[in-house]
Design an enzyme around this catalytic site. Structure first.
Site, PDB file in Angstrom:
ATOM      1  N   GLU A 114      51.492 -21.190  69.602  1.00 32.74           N
ATOM      2  CA  GLU A 114      51.583 -22.649  69.660  1.00 32.74           C
ATOM      3  C   GLU A 114      52.974 -23.006  70.139  1.00 32.74           C
ATOM      4  OE1 GLU A 114      51.012 -23.654  65.587  1.00 32.74           O
ATOM      5  OE2 GLU A 114      48.907 -23.088  65.626  1.00 32.74           O
ATOM      6  N   LYS A 116      56.523 -24.885  69.672  1.00 33.18           N
ATOM      7  CA  LYS A 116      57.307 -25.261  68.497  1.00 33.18           C
ATOM      8  C   LYS A 116      57.787 -26.688  68.708  1.00 33.18           C
ATOM      9  CE  LYS A 116      60.689 -23.330  65.340  1.00 33.18           C
ATOM     10  NZ  LYS A 116      61.494 -24.496  65.058  1.00 33.18           N
ATOM     11  N   ASP A 118      59.581 -30.159  68.153  1.00 27.25           N
ATOM     12  CA  ASP A 118      60.907 -30.435  67.610  1.00 27.25           C
ATOM     13  C   ASP A 118      60.928 -31.794  66.929  1.00 27.25           C
ATOM     14  OD1 ASP A 118      63.451 -29.870  67.028  1.00 27.25           O
ATOM     15  OD2 ASP A 118      64.271 -30.260  69.014  1.00 27.25           O
ATOM     16  N   TYR A 226      49.622 -28.298  62.320  1.00 28.47           N
ATOM     17  CA  TYR A 226      49.478 -26.889  62.691  1.00 28.47           C
ATOM     18  C   TYR A 226      49.086 -25.983  61.528  1.00 28.47           C
ATOM     19  CZ  TYR A 226      54.345 -27.356  61.222  1.00 28.47           C
ATOM     20  OH  TYR A 226      55.472 -27.681  60.537  1.00 28.47           O
ATOM     21  N   LYS A 313      62.728 -19.054  70.651  1.00 23.83           N
ATOM     22  CA  LYS A 313      63.382 -20.295  71.085  1.00 23.83           C
ATOM     23  C   LYS A 313      63.774 -20.190  72.561  1.00 23.83           C
ATOM     24  CE  LYS A 313      65.310 -22.406  67.408  1.00 23.83           C
ATOM     25  NZ  LYS A 313      65.505 -23.713  67.031  1.00 23.83           N
ATOM     26  N   CYS A 407      86.567 -56.082  84.570  1.00 24.02           N
ATOM     27  CA  CYS A 407      85.129 -55.920  84.809  1.00 24.02           C
ATOM     28  C   CYS A 407      84.895 -55.485  86.258  1.00 24.02           C
ATOM     29  CB  CYS A 407      84.408 -57.237  84.532  1.00 24.02           C
ATOM     30  SG  CYS A 407      82.662 -57.163  84.959  1.00 24.02           S
ATOM     31  N   CYS A 410      83.061 -58.640  87.999  1.00 25.92           N
ATOM     32  CA  CYS A 410      83.632 -59.985  88.173  1.00 25.92           C
ATOM     33  C   CYS A 410      85.144 -60.017  87.948  1.00 25.92           C
ATOM     34  CB  CYS A 410      82.927 -60.989  87.268  1.00 25.92           C
ATOM     35  SG  CYS A 410      83.350 -60.772  85.533  1.00 25.92           S
ATOM     36  N   CYS A 425      82.647 -57.199  78.920  1.00 26.51           N
ATOM     37  CA  CYS A 425      83.146 -58.238  79.802  1.00 26.51           C
ATOM     38  C   CYS A 425      82.797 -59.571  79.131  1.00 26.51           C
ATOM     39  CB  CYS A 425      82.474 -58.144  81.174  1.00 26.51           C
ATOM     40  SG  CYS A 425      82.760 -59.644  82.138  1.00 26.51           S
ATOM     41  N   CYS A 431      79.512 -63.743  85.101  1.00 26.18           N
ATOM     42  CA  CYS A 431      79.471 -62.347  85.562  1.00 26.18           C
ATOM     43  C   CYS A 431      78.060 -62.028  86.073  1.00 26.18           C
ATOM     44  CB  CYS A 431      79.865 -61.439  84.398  1.00 26.18           C
ATOM     45  SG  CYS A 431      79.818 -59.687  84.808  1.00 26.18           S
TER      46      CYS A 431
HETATM   47  S1  IVH Z   1      54.209 -22.961  61.363  1.00 25.34           S
HETATM   48  C1  IVH Z   1      55.964 -20.763  57.423  1.00 25.34           C
HETATM   49  N1  IVH Z   1      53.928 -24.033  63.692  1.00 25.34           N
HETATM   50  O1  IVH Z   1      59.269 -25.086  62.635  1.00 25.34           O
HETATM   51  C2  IVH Z   1      56.302 -21.809  58.381  1.00 25.34           C
HETATM   52  N2  IVH Z   1      55.883 -24.555  62.474  1.00 25.34           N
HETATM   53  O2  IVH Z   1      61.208 -23.031  61.251  1.00 25.34           O
HETATM   54  C3  IVH Z   1      55.093 -22.140  59.145  1.00 25.34           C
HETATM   55  N3  IVH Z   1      57.380 -26.123  63.604  1.00 25.34           N
HETATM   56  O3  IVH Z   1      59.467 -26.122  59.326  1.00 25.34           O
HETATM   57  C4  IVH Z   1      55.391 -23.129  60.145  1.00 25.34           C
HETATM   58  N4  IVH Z   1      56.144 -26.392  65.414  1.00 25.34           N
HETATM   59  O4  IVH Z   1      58.723 -27.828  61.012  1.00 25.34           O
HETATM   60  C5  IVH Z   1      54.716 -23.925  62.621  1.00 25.34           C
HETATM   61  N5  IVH Z   1      53.510 -24.922  65.785  1.00 25.34           N
HETATM   62  C6  IVH Z   1      54.281 -24.833  64.718  1.00 25.34           C
HETATM   63  C7  IVH Z   1      55.502 -25.530  64.600  1.00 25.34           C
HETATM   64  C8  IVH Z   1      56.286 -25.356  63.463  1.00 25.34           C
HETATM   65  C9  IVH Z   1      57.257 -26.751  64.792  1.00 25.34           C
HETATM   66  C10 IVH Z   1      58.526 -26.263  62.699  1.00 25.34           C
HETATM   67  C11 IVH Z   1      58.154 -26.571  61.288  1.00 25.34           C
HETATM   68  C12 IVH Z   1      58.826 -25.565  60.429  1.00 25.34           C
HETATM   69  C13 IVH Z   1      59.819 -24.961  61.349  1.00 25.34           C
HETATM   70  C14 IVH Z   1      59.953 -23.515  60.991  1.00 25.34           C
END
Ligand code: IVH
Length: 671
Positions: A114, A116, A118, A226, A313, A407, A410, A425, A431
């Site tokens: 999946e 990740k 943010d 998730y 990452k 400015c 103007c 300004c 302006c």
């Molecule tokens: S699974 C046991 N799936 O990443 C932890 N986490 O460092 C299981 N996160 O706190 C998490 N996308 O906030 C999982 N597809 C994803 C995610 C995800 C973002 C975040 C989540 C978690 C942190 C883990």
């Protein structure tokens, strides 16, 4: 309307709204217009206010928020919220794969990948099909109860039906602010002279910790889920849990993939490295999970993270370029924003030529000089930012940058208020970019929404000296518009009709359209709801302004100053004469003058109303809400859990203390 009638109307409205919500958020299908949808929701809220006994936590009205939470309660997680161990290289992933194979000797296994996301991790607890708790991760063992705020996220179901799930289960996911919302909010904040939100993740986390859930609702957060957790076994694989979540109506990002081995995982990673930048939200990597839940269990956990999953990452995408020049832009409020002009460079799939550099402090901190080699990085913003300077490449003769004293548009000397980072300004009326931006702000959809009027026409009207202030728009004649380049009979009529139609824009739109610094759309709504007409706002003392929820000293001061400027007073008179709305109309009309001239302090928690609603009720009956108890105060309206200090103070000053029931009696409503 009888109680029974109200109940059946409320039920019917809820069902309809939920259906439209589901169509919209799960099937991307707009069955009704936004306007019609809002009307239904408003009708529901009105009925629930009139018949508070039918209020319910799973009503779609909860999506608009309104609850004020002073301190979030700490709640313990049923299942600990762990984190993931991070890796940054292909080698780390191969090592992870090796560890798995060693722990599952001679077994077949699959991975599930999946993205990740943010944002902010959320735990969502459901009991008997209803969302009963939304909490933050906190320290993993206990987090904050932010249920009221979570309910405003439209893709999180308040109610589950039609799937076979146990009475009690928990869903984990990531709340996030879509890039689009983030950019829009920051644009508005910039226009209003407010500090910018740093990135979508901070924006999401700050938003979820806000005390006023109606502001959370306006911030348009979203959530991808998730994980599905329960005491009972619900599936054999993670893929099956995900399918169950999708079926139950949760928002699952369609970007996942089952991978048969680590080579397939690496291909997934490569595929998403650039593609992820086109997604509506920020992602910072991918998560690899073992698909079989039985194997997950056998692999187990370390103290902090599961052994069956790992995060990869992506490296932040940055590039080196050369700073060619700095452009200084003047906004609607006169704030000057510097922008770096760069030698074009490829970054994450696009050519970058400009980068934001915020203000003079940023330039000084980075010690930027023209000709410098700089590093640019793409964050959540559309415009990338400068993250560093390569000092060893600096030309010895490169002079220090001097922030302009005047400015750029103007030539008026710039001013910088104490404690503020931006230069302004002050030439509000002369302006050109400020004047043009004020018109653009005034005509936008969230303000006066003038159809048929765009930037080009504004410029043409300004050049012909036909408009100076926004009030001049309402004096334009057929001949004047027809004479503009590109206008024919029909387009002239359309523009005149658009201008005429804008006179119907509600008061909060007009107030927002005035472009008072720090008064964004939400603040305008708060002020309009509280004071009900422009004269009440114009005459309000700073302390009355601060008494409005979410209005701080800075906003109060700006509003107070705005209305004391004779040019603004004149403008408002002219707009009133033109026929614009300067008071709240419709269902918000004062209901009586029962409380005329009476002042109230409202404190504590109430049985039938949120605190804001009680305040609105006072105003709807002609009363006034103030923030502090003094001998002049008429009543202290006390709910549950009011602090003892307030009570003592009211008693010592002999201010009568009213209960909720006594208050309702006063305005002729029986509780
Ligand atoms: S699974 C046991 N799936 O990443 C932890 N986490 O460092 C299981 N996160 O706190 C998490 N996308 O906030 C999982 N597809 C994803 C995610 C995800 C973002 C975040 C989540 C978690 C942190 C883990």
């Amino acid at each position: 309307m009888t109680k029974d009638e109200a109940k059946s109307s409320i039920d019917a409205l809820r069902e309809k709204i939920e259906y439209y919500n589901e169509q919209y958020y799960q099937h991307h299908n707009s069955v009704v217009s936004d306007y019609e949808f809002d009307q239904l929701l408003e009708e529901l809220i009105r009925l629930e206010n009139d018949f508070p006994e039918f209020k319910s936590q799973d009503s779609p009205s909860q999506r608009v928020g309104g609850t004020i939470t002073k301190n979030f309660e700490t709640v313990y997680h049923r299942f600990p919220m762990l984190s993931l161990s991070n890796t940054y290289s292909e080698q780390d992933l191969l090592d992870f794969d090796k560890r798995i194979r060693k722990s599952l000797p001679d077994e077949d296994f699959e991975y599930f990948c999946e993205l990740k996301f943010d944002g902010v991790a959320l735990s969502l607890r459901y009991e008997n099909g209803l969302l009963v708790q939304g909490a933050t991760r906190g320290d993993g063992v206990r987090g904050d109860d932010i249920t009221h705020n979570v309910r405003t996220i439209r893709t999180i179901p308040l109610k589950i039906s039609g799937v076979d799930l146990p009475a009690s289960f928990e869903v984990r996911g990531e709340a996030f602010m879509p890039r689009k919302s983030f950019t829009a909010i920051n644009k508005e904040r910039e226009e209003n002279g407010e500090a910018l939100l740093a990135n979508p993740r901070n924006a999401a986390s700050g938003t979820l910790k806000m005390q006023d859930s109606s502001i959370v609702a306006s911030r348009k957060l979203d959530c991808y889920v998730y994980a599905l957790l329960s005491e009972e076994a619900l599936a054999d694989t993670h893929a099956e849990s995900i399918a169950l979540l999708e079926k139950a109506g949760f928002n699952v990002s369609p970007t996942y993939r089952k991978c048969k081995d680590i080579t397939a995982v690496i291909a997934y990673i490569e595929e998403w490295e650039n593609k992820r930048l086109e997604l509506p939200l920020e992602t910072d990597g991918i998560v690899v999970k073992i698909n079989s839940l039985a194997q997950q269990e056998r692999l187990g956990y370390t103290a902090k993270s599961p052994r069956w999953a790992i995060a990869y990452k992506y490296k932040a995408q940055n590039a080196a370029s050369r700073l060619l020049d700095i452009e200084y832009n003047v906004g609607r409020t006169g704030a000057v924003t510097p922008v770096a002009l760069l030698e074009p460079v490829q970054l994450a799939g696009t050519v970058v030529k400009r980068a934001s550099i915020h203000n003079a402090n940023f330039i000084a901190e980075m010690d930027l000089r023209i000709g410098d080699t700089v590093y640019v990085e793409k964050g959540g913003e559309i415009i990338p930012k400068i993250t560093g300077v390569e000092l060893k490449d600096r030309l010895p003769q490169a002079p220090e940058l001097e922030y302009p004293a005047n400015c750029p548009a103007c030539d008026t000397p710039l001013v910088r208020k104490e404690g503020e980072a931006a230069h302004y300004c002050p030439n509000e009326t002369g302006c050109p970019p400020q004047i043009k931006a004020r018109f653009e702000h005034f005509i936008q959809r969230k303000a006066l929404n003038i159809d048929g009027l765009g930037e080009r026409t504004i410029v043409a009207l300004l050049e012909k000296n036909l408009i100076h202030t926004v009030a001049d728009l309402y004096r334009l004649t057929y001949e004047e518009i027809y004479a503009l380049e590109g206008f024919k009979d029909q387009s002239t009529q359309n523009l005149l009709a658009g201008i005429e139609n804008s006179k119907k824009a509600p008061f909060e739109n007009v107030l927002f359209g005035l472009g008072i610094r720090y008064v964004g759309r939400t603040v305008a709504e708060k002020l309009a709801r509280h004071f009900r007409n422009v004269d009440a706002i114009a005459n309000a003392e700073k302390e009355e302004l601060i008494a409005v929820p979410e209005i701080g000293e800075r906003i109060a001061e700006s509003v107070y100053d705005y209305f004391r400027n004779p040019q603004h007073q004149q403008l408002i008179e002219e707009l009133k004469e033109a026929g614009l709305q300067f008071e709240v109309t419709g269902r918000n009309k004062p209901e009586s003058s029962e409380l005329e001239g009476k002042t109230f302090v409202v404190s504590g928690v109430f049985e039938h109303f949120e605190r804001d609603e009680i305040k609105e009720l006072i105003q709807a009956h002609g009363g006034k809400v103030v923030s502090s108890i003094s001998a002049k105060l008429d009543y202290l309206l006390a709910g549950d859990k009011m602090g003892p200090a307030k009570k003592e103070k009211a008693e010592s000053l002999q201010v009568p203390i009213l209960s909720e029931a006594e208050f309702l009696n006063m305005i002729g409503q029986n509780s």
